[in-house]
Design a protein around this motif. Structure first.
Motif, PDB file in Angstrom:
ATOM      1  N   UNK A 125       0.877  -1.178   0.000  1.00  0.00           N
ATOM      2  CA  UNK A 125       0.000   0.000   0.000  1.00  0.00           C
ATOM      3  C   UNK A 125       0.914   1.229   0.000  1.00  0.00           C
ATOM      4  N   UNK A 126       0.570   2.242  -0.804  1.00  0.00           N
ATOM      5  CA  UNK A 126       1.391   3.463  -0.869  1.00  0.00           C
ATOM      6  C   UNK A 126       0.506   4.656  -0.536  1.00  0.00           C
ATOM      7  N   UNK A 127       1.036   5.641   0.206  1.00  0.00           N
ATOM      8  CA  UNK A 127       0.231   6.846   0.474  1.00  0.00           C
ATOM      9  C   UNK A 127       1.083   8.113   0.492  1.00  0.00           C
ATOM     10  N   UNK A 128       0.416   9.209   0.146  1.00  0.00           N
ATOM     11  CA  UNK A 128       1.053  10.526   0.095  1.00  0.00           C
ATOM     12  C   UNK A 128       0.138  11.507   0.818  1.00  0.00           C
ATOM     13  N   UNK A 129       0.706  12.279   1.745  1.00  0.00           N
ATOM     14  CA  UNK A 129      -0.101  13.250   2.494  1.00  0.00           C
ATOM     15  C   UNK A 129       0.337  14.660   2.096  1.00  0.00           C
ATOM     16  N   UNK A 130      -0.641  15.442   1.637  1.00  0.00           N
ATOM     17  CA  UNK A 130      -0.338  16.788   1.128  1.00  0.00           C
ATOM     18  C   UNK A 130      -1.156  17.834   1.885  1.00  0.00           C
ATOM     19  N   UNK A 131      -0.659  19.072   1.932  1.00  0.00           N
ATOM     20  CA  UNK A 131      -1.449  20.126   2.583  1.00  0.00           C
ATOM     21  C   UNK A 131      -2.605  20.536   1.685  1.00  0.00           C
ATOM     22  N   UNK A 132      -3.661  21.066   2.271  1.00  0.00           N
ATOM     23  CA  UNK A 132      -4.785  21.559   1.476  1.00  0.00           C
ATOM     24  C   UNK A 132      -4.552  23.048   1.197  1.00  0.00           C
TER      25      UNK A 132
END
Ligand code: AHG
Ligand code: MN
Ligand code: MN
Length: 345
Positions: A125-132
């Motif tokens: 599983x891969x994830x990326x967290x970005x600012x809004x």
């Protein structure tokens, strides 16, 4: 194992920094919990219904396995409980808005390498967290440099979580005794000088001349201009390739090629290349299309593809130099080959 720091303790410390760190820590904790559930389902294999069976096609045109769909539902539901503004998944046509008051968005590949499920090979599983940003609709149009955190889980012989919060890369392993991720490696660095490459060689006839020149020289080994014998690996799960590179170095290439639909390679920018590139750079490596740094790219569409060349930075720079050369065949013969650290014996 009990003296090792748990992911929960680790995230608790990080969450104190500011509001987006607090939201990101919540999302990472939720994803980790979802991934533990997915790890038990993948480990059950055929005992867990028909998880290897094909059941449709996703927005990117790939065949969906039942496990792709289940993993998507598990992560989506976990993130709905966390404080997340907007989600983008490989398995959904477009983003889903959850809670616009949150400061973060999450892009994820619920199950990477799903063609490996029925052959009992590693998936992940891969994830990326970005600012809004001010305009929520632009959340997934930011360059990869905007990422706050990124991670991936490998469901292999061990279930491992690789994580960056933008200050190096740490690795956790799932401790089955208590169902918690525990820190096993801190500040991972990619070994700079190895001789291992990973590419799907069956596509050789479709590659551009640069990739062909480079791989032919790897194959020529000691007798070629690179002057050293290479080992080759191809697993078919980006997560497993990335984990290997973080552990023992080398280079991975999924280039653009001449097949219909592969003019930008195969891998997806938002939820594959961006997070993996962030992790690889944070471990001292590099990730490029061959012509541009992956983290400098911004997606126009959620399922946008990109060529990906990643690994030890000398290796990646070398391929970039070949792309910059007007005549890669000549470049391969030039003394430059011998000058780069990658090729020094
Ligand atoms: P996914 O299962 O999420 O579609 O990703 C699979 C990707 C990647 O993990 C792997 O490196 C690559 O596809 C393998 O592609 P080929 O089968 O074209 O070699
Ligand atoms: Mn994938
Ligand atoms: Mn996938």
């Amino acid at each position: 194992m009990s003296e090792r720091q748990s992911l929960k303790e680790y995230l608790k410390q990080y969450s104190q920094a500011d509001a987006s760190a607090w939201h990101a820590a919540g999302a990472i904790g939720a994803i980790a919990k979802a991934c533990i559930q997915i790890s038990y389902i993948t480990a059950d294999g055929a005992l867990s219904a028909s998880a290897g069976a094909a059941c449709g096609t996703n927005a990117g045109g790939d065949v969906q396995k039942e496990l792709d769909v289940r993993a998507d539902a598990i992560i989506r539901s976990a993130l709905t409980e966390a404080h997340v503004a907007i989600l983008a998944s490989e398995e959904a046509d477009g983003p889903q808005t959850i809670d616009p008051s949150s400061r973060i968005g999450v892009a994820f590949d619920p199950l990477d390498g799903s063609s490996n499920i029925e052959v009992n090979m590693a998936v992940g599983t891969i994830f990326s967290i970005v600012p809004v940003p001010d305009d929520l609709r632009r959340t997934f149009r930011q360059s990869g440099t905007a990422q706050i955190a990124a991670g991936f889980v490998v469901y292999g012989p061990q279930t491992s979580l690789v994580l960056t919060l933008g200050k190096g890369v740490d690795i956790f392993a799932l401790d089955r005794a208590d169902g918690e991720f525990k820190l096993i490696r801190r500040n991972v660095r990619i070994p700079p000088d190895t001789a291992e490459f990973a590419i799907n060689l069956s596509n050789r006839r479709h590659w551009d001349p640069v990739v062909r020149v480079f791989i032919d020289q790897c194959l020529a080994g000691e007798e070629g201009v690179l002057g050293k014998d290479f080992n080759m690996r191809w697993i078919g799960s980006l997560v497993a390739e990335a984990y290997r590179i973080l552990t023992r170095g080398g280079l991975f290439l999924y280039p653009a090629d001449a097949r219909a639909g592969y003019s930008d390679g195969r891998l997806r920018l938002l939820y594959e290349a961006h997070p993996i590139a962030f992790i690889i750079e944070q471990a001292g490596g590099a990730a490029s299309t061959g012509r541009a740094r992956i983290l400098d790219l911004a997606a126009d569409t959620v399922h946008q593809r990109t060529p990906l060349i990643m690994g030890a930075s000398d290796d990646v720079r070398f391929v970039e130099n070949l792309y910059a050369s007007p005549e890669p065949n000549d470049r391969a013969k030039a003394p430059l080959f011998a000058h780069r650290g990658f090729f020094r014996v």
